[in-house]
Design a protein around this motif. Structure first.
Motif, PDB file in Angstrom:
ATOM      1  N   CYS A  81       0.825  -1.080   0.132  1.00  0.00           N
ATOM      2  CA  CYS A  81       0.185  -0.054   0.034  1.00  0.00           C
ATOM      3  C   CYS A  81       0.767   1.207   0.015  1.00  0.00           C
ATOM      4  O   CYS A  81       1.793   1.320   0.717  1.00  0.00           O
ATOM      5  CB  CYS A  81      -1.018  -0.108   1.309  1.00  0.00           C
ATOM      6  N   CYS A  84       0.154   3.032   3.989  1.00  0.00           N
ATOM      7  CA  CYS A  84       0.647   2.516   5.136  1.00  0.00           C
ATOM      8  C   CYS A  84       1.893   1.839   4.817  1.00  0.00           C
ATOM      9  O   CYS A  84       2.735   1.478   5.841  1.00  0.00           O
ATOM     10  CB  CYS A  84      -0.388   1.609   5.990  1.00  0.00           C
ATOM     11  N   CYS A 114      -4.418  -0.324   0.231  1.00  0.00           N
ATOM     12  CA  CYS A 114      -4.986  -1.482   1.015  1.00  0.00           C
ATOM     13  C   CYS A 114      -6.547  -1.437   1.122  1.00  0.00           C
ATOM     14  O   CYS A 114      -6.983  -2.635   1.442  1.00  0.00           O
ATOM     15  CB  CYS A 114      -4.276  -1.697   2.196  1.00  0.00           C
ATOM     16  N   CYS A 117      -6.277   1.448   5.638  1.00  0.00           N
ATOM     17  CA  CYS A 117      -5.661   2.357   6.321  1.00  0.00           C
ATOM     18  C   CYS A 117      -6.223   3.879   5.992  1.00  0.00           C
ATOM     19  O   CYS A 117      -6.944   4.006   5.287  1.00  0.00           O
ATOM     20  CB  CYS A 117      -4.096   2.478   5.940  1.00  0.00           C
TER      21      CYS A 117
HETATM   22 ZN   LIG Z   1      -2.758   0.950   3.480  1.00  0.00          ZN
END
Ligand SMILES: [Zn+2]
Length: 117
Positions: A81, A84, A114, A117
């Motif tokens: 990602c 994050c 992702c 987050c």
């Molecule tokens: Zn993420």
């Protein structure tokens, strides 16, 4: 005789709680949006933001040049990602990146995300 166990909250209570939580989050996001809009309107804050961005871009370029890694991958070469940098991405999101050379002052970049987050 067997008694029916209850959790103490009914489905109606749960739905009301979820709605309350969503309303709270939406109210907080709206407040944050207005606050950041006002913060960015101040020329002193714009200069501070530009200095931080330039320093951050410089540091990132130096770090990337030392590591020689493909963007948005971890040390094992797996795609991660872009926010994050931990979890595997499931989609891509579009973000605006400030670019002084672009006619509008920014360009759109796509980064893996992702979704959590
Ligand atoms: Zn993420």
């Amino acid at each position: 005789m067997q008694s029916k166990r209850t959790t103490g909250t009914s489905l109606g209570d749960q739905a009301r709680e979820d709605r309350g939580q969503r309303a709270f989050l939406e109210k907080r996001r709206e407040y944050n949006r207005r606050y950041m809009r006002a913060w960015r309107a101040d020329p002193a804050h714009q200069a501070l933001d530009r200095d931080n961005r330039d320093r951050s871009n410089y540091e990132r370029k130096l770090r990337d040049a030392r590591i020689d890694r493909i963007p948005y991958t971890n040390e094992r070469g797996e795609r991660v990602c872009g926010l994050c940098r931990r979890q595997a991405p499931v989609t891509e999101i579009v973000r605006l990146q400030v670019c002084d050379c672009a006619p509008q002052g920014y360009v759109e970049i796509r980064i893996p995300y992702c979704g959590e987050c």
